[in-house]
Structure formats: C-alpha cells, structure tokens
Scaffold this active site. Structure first.
Site, PDB file in Angstrom:
ATOM      1  N   CYS A   3      -2.618 -17.180  -3.032  1.00  0.00           N
ATOM      2  CA  CYS A   3      -3.679 -16.602  -2.931  1.00  0.00           C
ATOM      3  C   CYS A   3      -4.044 -16.654  -1.246  1.00  0.00           C
ATOM      4  O   CYS A   3      -3.334 -17.497  -0.671  1.00  0.00           O
ATOM      5  CB  CYS A   3      -5.188 -17.111  -3.503  1.00  0.00           C
ATOM      6  SG  CYS A   3      -6.501 -16.391  -3.697  1.00  0.00           S
ATOM      7  N   CYS A  42      -4.816 -12.964  -6.055  1.00  0.00           N
ATOM      8  CA  CYS A  42      -5.757 -12.369  -5.034  1.00  0.00           C
ATOM      9  C   CYS A  42      -5.194 -11.046  -4.866  1.00  0.00           C
ATOM     10  O   CYS A  42      -4.036 -10.781  -4.382  1.00  0.00           O
ATOM     11  CB  CYS A  42      -6.523 -12.963  -4.073  1.00  0.00           C
ATOM     12  SG  CYS A  42      -5.413 -13.176  -2.754  1.00  0.00           S
ATOM     13  N   CYS A  51       4.983 -11.018   2.162  1.00  0.00           N
ATOM     14  CA  CYS A  51       5.503 -12.450   1.593  1.00  0.00           C
ATOM     15  C   CYS A  51       6.782 -12.895   1.987  1.00  0.00           C
ATOM     16  O   CYS A  51       7.750 -12.077   2.418  1.00  0.00           O
ATOM     17  CB  CYS A  51       5.537 -12.477   0.062  1.00  0.00           C
ATOM     18  SG  CYS A  51       3.922 -12.188  -0.651  1.00  0.00           S
TER      19      CYS A  51
END
Length: 180
Positions: A17, A93, A101
């Site tokens: 998140c 989220c 990422c």
C-alpha cells in the site's frame, strides 16, 4: 502450482500500500495468524508514513489478531538481494497498484486487491473505527479465499485467474471503479 514447489512449503506474501500504515498492516496481521504454517506475511509501502495507524492496531487487537512488531516500511526493503523471495505480491490500494513497483526477486505472482482507505474516512471516531472494521472484513474475506486455494497444485494461469477473482470480491475498488 507446480512451479512453486512442494505442497508443504511455506509461501512468502507481500502486501503493498502506499503508506504501509493501515490496509497492508491489517492484511499482514490477518495472514500471519490465519495462514500460519503455510504463509509468511510481510507488508510495505511505496511512500511509508513512518507509523502504523492506531485504529488499525485497535481493530486487529479487538479481533484477537497480532499487533506486535508492525512498522511502516518501504517496499525497497523487499527488492534487495538479501530480502526474502516473495511468492505473491498483492497491492491493497489503488495508488500502489498504479505505481511502478520494484523488480521483485523470484518473479512472484501479483494481483490487485484494492479496498477503500479506512484512514481517509472523516467523521466521528465511531465512523472512523467502522471504516477500519470494514477494511478488516474485506481483507479477511480475501485472505481466507486465498489461503484456502490449493496453491501448490494449481497451474500459473488458473492461480492467476483465482487471485484476480479474489481481488474483485465484495468491497473491491476495482469493481466499483469499472462500474462507474
């Protein structure tokens, strides 16, 4: 999933998140308890807040889930060569799902399990706590579905489909956004 090795193996799961202060902490605690022996849970954030939301800890404790040792930390901790190799990475989220990422060692299976941010709810203390209870319930339902999967015996395509389906269950921000 035959590529994930023996059925008796413990799988590493990372919940992401943005702030790593509420939803990912809830998920880490739930899987730590409910998946003990089969899964090792972790959580992190792209922009960690530096502290865990007190209401997240209060709700976890009220449902008899572990609260000790949690901290808000960067996902960079899990992208290093000496970090535990993840088998699964779940974003909880929508912001984290849309971010670039890190490259995770081991190329884990990924899925988006977005739910509303309980920390973003404004109102009375009771309304804020209710939002955390709702987030807890949605995450617990997803984690129960995930932990009941025969992970070691599913092929990658079947497992990926199941993980996506779990992420679209009740409370999903993805389902709500696609209906709009």
């Amino acid at each position: 999933m035959s590529d994930l090795q023996p059925a008796n193996r413990t799988f590493n799961v990372l919940f992401l998140c943005t702030g790593n202060s509420a939803r990912s902490i809830l998920a880490e605690s739930i899987l730590s308890k409910d998946g003990a022996g089969r899964f090792h849970a972790f959580s992190a954030g792209s922009q960690p807040k530096g502290a865990v939301q007190p209401l997240a800890l209060k709700v976890l404790q009220s449902f008899d889930y572990p609260i000790d040792g949690f901290r808000s930390k960067s996902w960079e901790e899990f992208a290093t060569a000496d970090a535990p190799v993840m088998d699964f990475v779940f974003t909880v989220c929508d912001n984290a799902a849309g971010e670039a990422c890190p490259v995770w060692p081991g190329q884990p299976m990924t899925a988006h399990w977005g739910i509303e941010d309980p920390a973003g709810v404004e109102g009375t203390d009771l309304q804020k706590e209710a939002a955390f209870v709702t987030a807890f319930r949605h995450l617990k339902n997803r984690i129960t579905a995930f932990s009941s999967l025969p992970v070691a015996s599913l092929d990658k395509a079947s497992l990926r489909a199941k993980l996506t389906e779990i992420g679209q269950s009740e409370g999903s921000t993805s389902a709500r956004n696609s209906a709009a």
